[in-house]
Design a protein around this motif. Sequence first.
Motif: not given
Length: 556
Positions: A48-54
């Motif tokens: 599991m991992g995530t990246t961001s919204f910006d």
Amino acid sequence: MAEQGQFPRVITNLAHGGHAILDSAGQDEQMSPRSAVVQESAGTAAHMGTTSFDYLFPGLADEFPAHHLPQDDVEKVVIALLELGTVMVETQEELRDPQLNSPIPPIYTYWGQFVDHDLTAATDNDKAISITDENLPPIAPDEVIHKLENLRIPALNLDSVYGDGPFAAPVANKDAVPYDGIKFRLGLLSPVPAAAGVLIPPVDDTQRDLPRKADRTPLVGDTRNDENLVVAQLHVAFLRFHNAAVDWVRDNEPEWESDAEVFLRARNLTRWTYQWLCVHDYLRTVARPDVVDRVDTAEGNLLALDRRGTYMPVEFSVAAFRFGHTMVRGAYDWNRNFGRPGDKIAPIATLDQLFQFTGRGGFVGSLPTLPSNWPVEWDRMVDKNSQFANRFARLIDTRLAPPLGEMINEGNDPGLPERIKDLLKHLARRNLLRGYRLAAPTGQAVARELGVVPLSRAELEQGSSDVVRNVLETGGLFDRTPLWFYVLKEAEVRELGRRLGEVGSRIVAETLIGQIRNDPGSYVNQTSWSPARGVLLPSGRPVRTISDFLRFAGVL
């Protein structure tokens, strides 16, 4: 960036248009592309991992709410957005002249949907930022960035196709993309009686469905690619393109010897072809070519990683890239059984049927896989010079096809209140509320930031019904217009619905080209790669169009 081993590459049970909210996200160190490839080849499954919204325009976000929808009376704005969404979806009686189509073939609608699933993944775990609450004030941009997480690496790297790769060790109770050696396994069609329609050529080619479990669940990197039959058949084309690329590498590039080398080479050629087509065919068809050229040749890019790292722009995800929703037809000229008047079974294949004839839709009749009378005939979906009006997408404008106001595969949980069911089934309302909640800037603010003359009130009123004018007036939305609606209206009045306008083109082009530039494994970061150095068609021609892509895959 394109190969970060902490990211899940096989994602299931996602709903269309949802977004993920995680209480806490891990801060694992990002792998280098090389180390991730080594791990994948050695059999280490992703975790599991995530990246961001910006925000693509951080200056606008920093001055929240000055450049956003009105905040003084949230209830009034929400009511206006719901009313605006309602009237954006045409009723059957309001359907326009069928000749008023765009010049864009339908394949581009669903290529865009495939791209969206490749860039972003989310869930309906949206309790922290929900569009179904009774109270719906906008969330401050800093809070959105903190809470909103992307389960995909925002790169055009086809992780939604390749999953964990053919060398990953099996994980108990975890679905995986199935391989036969270094090729993808495909699903077989289910034969149907002759009375149900003729077989679709080539009649001896039965490997034209997604691989599936016994319960019809697709074994693919992203189960959203089975939510309608068009994107499902496109996913099949990607599986087959890779398989054909494996054969091509073995036949034409003997320097790649081991299975691992051939797989990685075929995967690279598939990815690079896909990325190149996204820029040189897809973008130059749906957006203004001059804007695409300007973005593609500029030294800089709005999606600069700088302090923010890898991220997906809110303005793209919740607004501009949703332009494809207006291109969706209510019915398609699908194949010789369900296409033209005089064809064997019915003159059209309805959008509802294209949702029903998927695993999620049950294949109507409880067949285990796609019926043999339902594969697409892609020649009806790709021809830019077709003489048939219903072989084109709808105009890019502020009107959506009726089925998108009553989506049959959404909002069906019997435990939900009727108000929530109605909202989840209505795409335009969902889009507008999500943009408001996630603090997307107004269309006018983005236009000014880009140095583009904003739409005038007269342009916003042009072609709009009295109801739309009244909603924009009462909601205070004439001067502060929702970005999604603004992008559609800009295309409608400044490009006659034939392509995106300048603001929409900039956001979409900057994001897609920026993600390709920021991916060290992409084609632009190779040494002078072009389709001429990729796989070739039997004629010796490079793959330079989406039609060529389907042709090399053996489905056109």
